[in-house]
Design an enzyme around this catalytic site. Structure first.
Site, PDB file in Angstrom:
ATOM      1  N   LEU A  92       1.370  45.882   8.293  1.00 38.15           N
ATOM      2  CA  LEU A  92       0.674  44.599   8.368  1.00 38.15           C
ATOM      3  C   LEU A  92       1.651  43.440   8.571  1.00 38.15           C
ATOM      4  O   LEU A  92       1.358  42.465   9.284  1.00 38.15           O
ATOM      5  CB  LEU A  92      -0.115  44.403   7.067  1.00 38.15           C
ATOM      6  CG  LEU A  92      -0.505  42.993   6.655  1.00 38.15           C
ATOM      7  CD1 LEU A  92      -1.595  42.477   7.559  1.00 38.15           C
ATOM      8  CD2 LEU A  92      -0.932  42.967   5.201  1.00 38.15           C
ATOM      9  N   ARG A 116      -8.759  44.306  11.168  1.00 42.62           N
ATOM     10  CA  ARG A 116      -7.904  45.497  11.050  1.00 42.62           C
ATOM     11  C   ARG A 116      -8.145  46.184   9.713  1.00 42.62           C
ATOM     12  O   ARG A 116      -8.283  47.405   9.631  1.00 42.62           O
ATOM     13  CB  ARG A 116      -6.432  45.095  11.184  1.00 42.62           C
ATOM     14  CG  ARG A 116      -5.413  46.224  11.066  1.00 42.62           C
ATOM     15  CD  ARG A 116      -4.006  45.612  11.197  1.00 42.62           C
ATOM     16  NE  ARG A 116      -2.929  46.588  11.225  1.00 42.62           N
ATOM     17  CZ  ARG A 116      -2.220  46.971  10.157  1.00 42.62           C
ATOM     18  NH1 ARG A 116      -2.513  46.481   8.959  1.00 42.62           N
ATOM     19  NH2 ARG A 116      -1.220  47.837  10.278  1.00 42.62           N
ATOM     20  N   HIS A 200      -1.573  54.887   8.744  1.00 43.97           N
ATOM     21  CA  HIS A 200      -0.474  55.324   9.618  1.00 43.97           C
ATOM     22  C   HIS A 200      -0.407  56.844   9.791  1.00 43.97           C
ATOM     23  O   HIS A 200       0.649  57.458   9.708  1.00 43.97           O
ATOM     24  CB  HIS A 200       0.864  54.781   9.107  1.00 43.97           C
ATOM     25  CG  HIS A 200       0.931  53.290   9.143  1.00 43.97           C
ATOM     26  ND1 HIS A 200       0.959  52.572  10.320  1.00 43.97           N
ATOM     27  CD2 HIS A 200       0.927  52.372   8.144  1.00 43.97           C
ATOM     28  CE1 HIS A 200       0.984  51.277  10.034  1.00 43.97           C
ATOM     29  NE2 HIS A 200       0.954  51.126   8.741  1.00 43.97           N
TER      30      HIS A 200
END
Length: 308
Positions: A92, A116, A200
């Site tokens: 971020l 997001r 991720h």
């Protein structure tokens, strides 16, 4: 002369009360919070300053909150004459770094990270995914552990933070198997992390595709300060590379250790962590004890920076 990099933290460094002292002490910081409240249509500043923690921990709140605190700290640093030669941000934090580098407007960034966060949260149903930290895993063991633990599911490296800290993410069963395998081969610690989604890793592909629409409709500019990105751990300067990096970082690992080493190779010897907490400063010492790090997240930090 020794170069300076500004580093911007990501999710996990948040706490109720963050940014309040900055807003009280610096008009420029206060204006950042006011702008965030206006752009998002709710009192993000109140959530940062007062909590409650449970609301602040929601991914769609954490991400704009962390960005805003970092930008408030950046505004105060600029007012006091501090400027970077390079920037980088952890996950971020790359959005914060891009705003600092002139590649992205704050108003666009705060709206992007709000979405997001929502998209990442929605990508995987609660309980399906997990993340874990592997501390002091013996060198060369990670790939074998991930391959054996997968057993038809997904588990991959999510954050390659330092020589002693790797975070993995994927299906909960596979992550738990990896924890046991890591312990068996000599990891000092292997523990589940209290996160709301497996960031991720390839399970984030749905979030990546939803975010692509937002990124493609947002204006990016060429960077005024070079940035080392998460996805490739390489220096970028163009608007196209900035947009691509934000897209590709969603399902791919944060290559933080390589990013810091890339900065050091460019002559950066001093790092300032801009925003809440001091996680990145701690990782810096583990990556290379020669590198000098300091944090700026509240007014009391300023004098230490000046002395340094």
């Amino acid at each position: 002369m020794e170069k300076i990099a500004f580093l911007f933290p990501g999710q996990g460094s948040q706490f109720a009360g963050m940014g309040k002292a900055l807003a009280d002490a610096y008009p420029a910081a206060r204006r950042v919070f006011e702008q965030a409240d206006q752009e998002l249509g709710f009192a993000l500043s109140k959530l940062c300053f007062e909590g409650p923690d449970d609301d602040l921990k929601l991914t769609q709140n954490t991400q704009p909150a962390m960005l805003t605190v970092s930008m408030a700290a950046l505004a105060a640093l600029r007012d006091n004459g501090f400027t970077p030669d390079y920037v980088a941000g952890h996950s971020l934090g790359e959005y914060s770094a891009l705003v600092a580098a002139g590649g992205l407007q704050f108003a666009d960034a705060v709206r992007l990270v709000r979405k997001r966060g929502q998209y990442m949260q929605d990508a995987v149903a609660p309980g399906v995914g997990a993340m874990a930290a592997l501390l002091k895993l013996p060198e060369g063991k990670l790939d074998g552990i991930l391959q054996e633990a997968a057993d038809g599911e997904i588990v991959t490296a999510a954050n390659l933070n330092s020589p002693d800290q790797i975070v993995i993410a994927g299906h909960a069963g596979a992550v738990n198997r990896a924890i046991e395998l890591a312990k068996a081969v000599g990891a000092k610690r292997a523990v589940l992390l209290p996160v709301s989604a497996p960031f991720h890793c390839p399970l984030m592909k749905p979030a990546q595709e939803r975010l692509a629409t937002e990124l493609n409709s947002t204006a990016f500019s060429d960077l005024k300060v070079p940035l080392v990105n998460n996805w490739q751990a390489r220096e970028i300067r163009s608007a196209a590379d900035a947009r691509e990096g934000l897209y590709e970082q969603v399902p791919n690992p944060v290559r933080w250790m390589d990013s810091i080493r890339c900065l050091a190779a460019q002559g950066v010897g001093r790092f300032i962590e801009v925003g809440a907490g001091s996680v990145l400063t701690g990782l810096l010492r583990n990556i290379d004890p020669v590198l000098k790090g300091a944090k700026f997240g509240e007014p009391a930090d300023l004098e230490k920076l000046r002395q340094a």
